[in-house]
Structures are given as C-alpha cells and as structure tokens.
Design a protein around this motif. Sequence first.
Motif, PDB file in Angstrom:
ATOM      1  N   GLN A 182      19.698 -24.805  31.479  1.00  0.00           N
ATOM      2  CA  GLN A 182      19.253 -26.189  31.461  1.00  0.00           C
ATOM      3  C   GLN A 182      18.643 -26.567  30.115  1.00  0.00           C
ATOM      4  N   PHE A 183      17.941 -25.643  29.488  1.00  0.00           N
ATOM      5  CA  PHE A 183      17.246 -25.948  28.243  1.00  0.00           C
ATOM      6  C   PHE A 183      17.851 -25.274  27.019  1.00  0.00           C
ATOM      7  N   ASN A 184      18.988 -24.590  27.159  1.00  0.00           N
ATOM      8  CA  ASN A 184      19.630 -23.917  26.039  1.00  0.00           C
ATOM      9  C   ASN A 184      18.630 -23.028  25.296  1.00  0.00           C
ATOM     10  N   ILE A 185      18.021 -22.138  26.047  1.00  0.00           N
ATOM     11  CA  ILE A 185      16.996 -21.249  25.507  1.00  0.00           C
ATOM     12  C   ILE A 185      17.663 -20.149  24.699  1.00  0.00           C
ATOM     13  N   SER A 186      17.044 -19.789  23.578  1.00  0.00           N
ATOM     14  CA  SER A 186      17.594 -18.708  22.749  1.00  0.00           C
ATOM     15  C   SER A 186      16.462 -17.860  22.200  1.00  0.00           C
ATOM     16  N   ALA A 187      16.785 -16.636  21.825  1.00  0.00           N
ATOM     17  CA  ALA A 187      15.782 -15.704  21.314  1.00  0.00           C
ATOM     18  C   ALA A 187      15.189 -16.229  20.017  1.00  0.00           C
ATOM     19  N   PHE A 188      13.892 -16.005  19.827  1.00  0.00           N
ATOM     20  CA  PHE A 188      13.182 -16.372  18.607  1.00  0.00           C
ATOM     21  C   PHE A 188      12.616 -15.092  18.028  1.00  0.00           C
ATOM     22  N   ASN A 189      13.344 -14.527  17.061  1.00  0.00           N
ATOM     23  CA  ASN A 189      13.020 -13.204  16.536  1.00  0.00           C
ATOM     24  C   ASN A 189      12.241 -13.265  15.229  1.00  0.00           C
ATOM     25  N   PHE A 190      11.278 -14.154  15.150  1.00  0.00           N
ATOM     26  CA  PHE A 190      10.440 -14.278  13.964  1.00  0.00           C
ATOM     27  C   PHE A 190       9.000 -13.977  14.356  1.00  0.00           C
ATOM     28  N   THR A 191       8.245 -13.408  13.433  1.00  0.00           N
ATOM     29  CA  THR A 191       6.835 -13.134  13.689  1.00  0.00           C
ATOM     30  C   THR A 191       6.005 -14.354  13.297  1.00  0.00           C
ATOM     31  N   ASP A 192       4.734 -14.330  13.667  1.00  0.00           N
ATOM     32  CA  ASP A 192       3.843 -15.433  13.299  1.00  0.00           C
ATOM     33  C   ASP A 192       3.722 -15.571  11.781  1.00  0.00           C
ATOM     34  N   ASN A 193       3.840 -14.479  11.054  1.00  0.00           N
ATOM     35  CA  ASN A 193       3.761 -14.517   9.593  1.00  0.00           C
ATOM     36  C   ASN A 193       4.975 -15.192   8.965  1.00  0.00           C
ATOM     37  N   GLN A 194       6.066 -15.320   9.711  1.00  0.00           N
ATOM     38  CA  GLN A 194       7.285 -15.909   9.175  1.00  0.00           C
ATOM     39  C   GLN A 194       7.445 -17.385   9.531  1.00  0.00           C
ATOM     40  N   LEU A 195       6.518 -17.976  10.269  1.00  0.00           N
ATOM     41  CA  LEU A 195       6.676 -19.353  10.742  1.00  0.00           C
ATOM     42  C   LEU A 195       6.806 -20.372   9.612  1.00  0.00           C
ATOM     43  N   GLU A 196       6.262 -20.084   8.458  1.00  0.00           N
ATOM     44  CA  GLU A 196       6.320 -21.000   7.317  1.00  0.00           C
ATOM     45  C   GLU A 196       7.566 -20.777   6.453  1.00  0.00           C
ATOM     46  N   SER A 197       8.382 -19.779   6.780  1.00  0.00           N
ATOM     47  CA  SER A 197       9.480 -19.364   5.909  1.00  0.00           C
ATOM     48  C   SER A 197      10.682 -20.314   5.974  1.00  0.00           C
ATOM     49  N   GLU A 198      11.526 -20.179   4.965  1.00  0.00           N
ATOM     50  CA  GLU A 198      12.761 -20.956   4.894  1.00  0.00           C
ATOM     51  C   GLU A 198      13.745 -20.519   5.979  1.00  0.00           C
ATOM     52  N   SER A 199      13.673 -19.253   6.389  1.00  0.00           N
ATOM     53  CA  SER A 199      14.577 -18.796   7.442  1.00  0.00           C
ATOM     54  C   SER A 199      14.272 -19.472   8.781  1.00  0.00           C
ATOM     55  N   VAL A 200      13.000 -19.756   9.066  1.00  0.00           N
ATOM     56  CA  VAL A 200      12.649 -20.507  10.278  1.00  0.00           C
ATOM     57  C   VAL A 200      13.128 -21.958  10.154  1.00  0.00           C
ATOM     58  N   ALA A 201      12.992 -22.525   8.965  1.00  0.00           N
ATOM     59  CA  ALA A 201      13.482 -23.894   8.736  1.00  0.00           C
ATOM     60  C   ALA A 201      14.993 -23.950   8.962  1.00  0.00           C
ATOM     61  N   SER A 202      15.724 -22.963   8.501  1.00  0.00           N
ATOM     62  CA  SER A 202      17.173 -22.918   8.720  1.00  0.00           C
ATOM     63  C   SER A 202      17.501 -22.743  10.193  1.00  0.00           C
ATOM     64  N   PHE A 203      16.719 -21.933  10.897  1.00  0.00           N
ATOM     65  CA  PHE A 203      16.906 -21.731  12.327  1.00  0.00           C
ATOM     66  C   PHE A 203      16.740 -23.058  13.077  1.00  0.00           C
ATOM     67  N   ILE A 204      15.719 -23.823  12.714  1.00  0.00           N
ATOM     68  CA  ILE A 204      15.457 -25.113  13.371  1.00  0.00           C
ATOM     69  C   ILE A 204      16.604 -26.080  13.095  1.00  0.00           C
ATOM     70  N   LYS A 205      17.075 -26.136  11.860  1.00  0.00           N
ATOM     71  CA  LYS A 205      18.174 -27.038  11.510  1.00  0.00           C
ATOM     72  C   LYS A 205      19.451 -26.683  12.259  1.00  0.00           C
ATOM     73  N   GLY A 206      19.649 -25.391  12.512  1.00  0.00           N
ATOM     74  CA  GLY A 206      20.834 -24.928  13.213  1.00  0.00           C
ATOM     75  C   GLY A 206      20.810 -25.190  14.709  1.00  0.00           C
ATOM     76  N   ARG A 207      19.673 -25.538  15.226  1.00  0.00           N
ATOM     77  CA  ARG A 207      19.543 -25.782  16.667  1.00  0.00           C
ATOM     78  C   ARG A 207      19.916 -27.201  16.919  1.00  0.00           C
TER      79      ARG A 207
END
Length: 185
Positions: free
Chosen positions: A160-185
């Motif tokens: 129902q919510f298209n849930i997917s794994a989030f394999n980043f740590t709290d230290n990575q939340l500011e990273s460009e890889s998280v930004a790319s992950f969000i854009k890809g969703r």
Amino acid sequence: MKKFIQILGVLALALATVFACKKSGEEVKKEERFSVAMKVAEANGNTENAIIIGSKAELKTALSEKDAPTYVKKVSASNNVFIPIVDGGTVVPNPNKLCWDEIDAYVNAHKAEWQQQANQTCSTVLVCVTCPKAGVGLYVLYAIKPTSPKCTIYEAFEMQFNISAFNFTDNQLESESVASFIKGR
C-alpha cells in the motif's frame, strides 16, 4: 625471572580469554529501517520529494488507519528526511495559531486534488505540510486514503505504501547519496 614471565603469560592469556568470551547476555540488534516516499508541501505552493523513515512497526503506526494527521520531525538539515512522532506527540512543537491557519488553508485547498490522485492510483497519497510564514518547525503528515469503490481491495501494508529498505545510518542523512535516494523515490 622465568617463573615471573610464565605467570605473566598465563595471566595475560586468562584475561584475553575472559574479555574475548564475555558477552553482555543479550546482543543488541539494530532494527532495520525502511522508507516511504512522500511530498513536502509548503503553504506557499512549493512541493519537494521527501521520505519518512523508521522501522516497519513505526511506519505502520504512523501511516495506518487514522483519520487524523501524523506529526513528523525533520531529521536532516539538507535533505527531506523525516521520522514519525509515534509516542503520543510529546515531542511535537507548540505551534502558534497562524501556523495552523496556514496548514489548514493549504490542506483545504488541495485535499480534493489529493483525494482524486489517491482514487486514480488506488494508493494512499502522503503529503507532509509545513507553514513557511509562521512556521515553528511544525510538519504535519496527511495520509489521503482512496475512497473509490474500485479501490476496496485491501493490500498489505508494504504494498500500500511502497515501502523499501533504508540502508543509511544517521551519520549519512546529510549526504548526497541520501539526496539521490530521495530523488529516485
């Protein structure tokens, strides 16, 4: 001297064995985190991609079967990453009336549009609303569920919510890889 070295060696071996085998009874297993895609909407009309992260239980509690909005907290300064506040709202900021007026006006103006989108796709539309003018860090998540008779088939929470794994740590939340992950969703 030889006896002293032997005693010291045995003692070192015993200490190494004790500390190597010592366990704290129960190993703490870090709970897996998952993400659900959503949109962040400001009362001035700007919208951006975002995600809400947490364990499956936290996400299910925050997103399931409630008609009331859910409070969320932004956990990244540079990326739109949010966590649900599921502990009864004890961490919810105390917003002033102007902020709620902005949020209510925006939601009332767009709720029909979101409802139509939910009915067309037969999936829940998640919209996180904040108020930029009177904002005090308040983010409110609205889960608009489909109401069309063609959408009466109940799907599993993950589907129902298209849930997917989030394999980043709290230290990575500011990273460009998280930004790319969000854009890809």
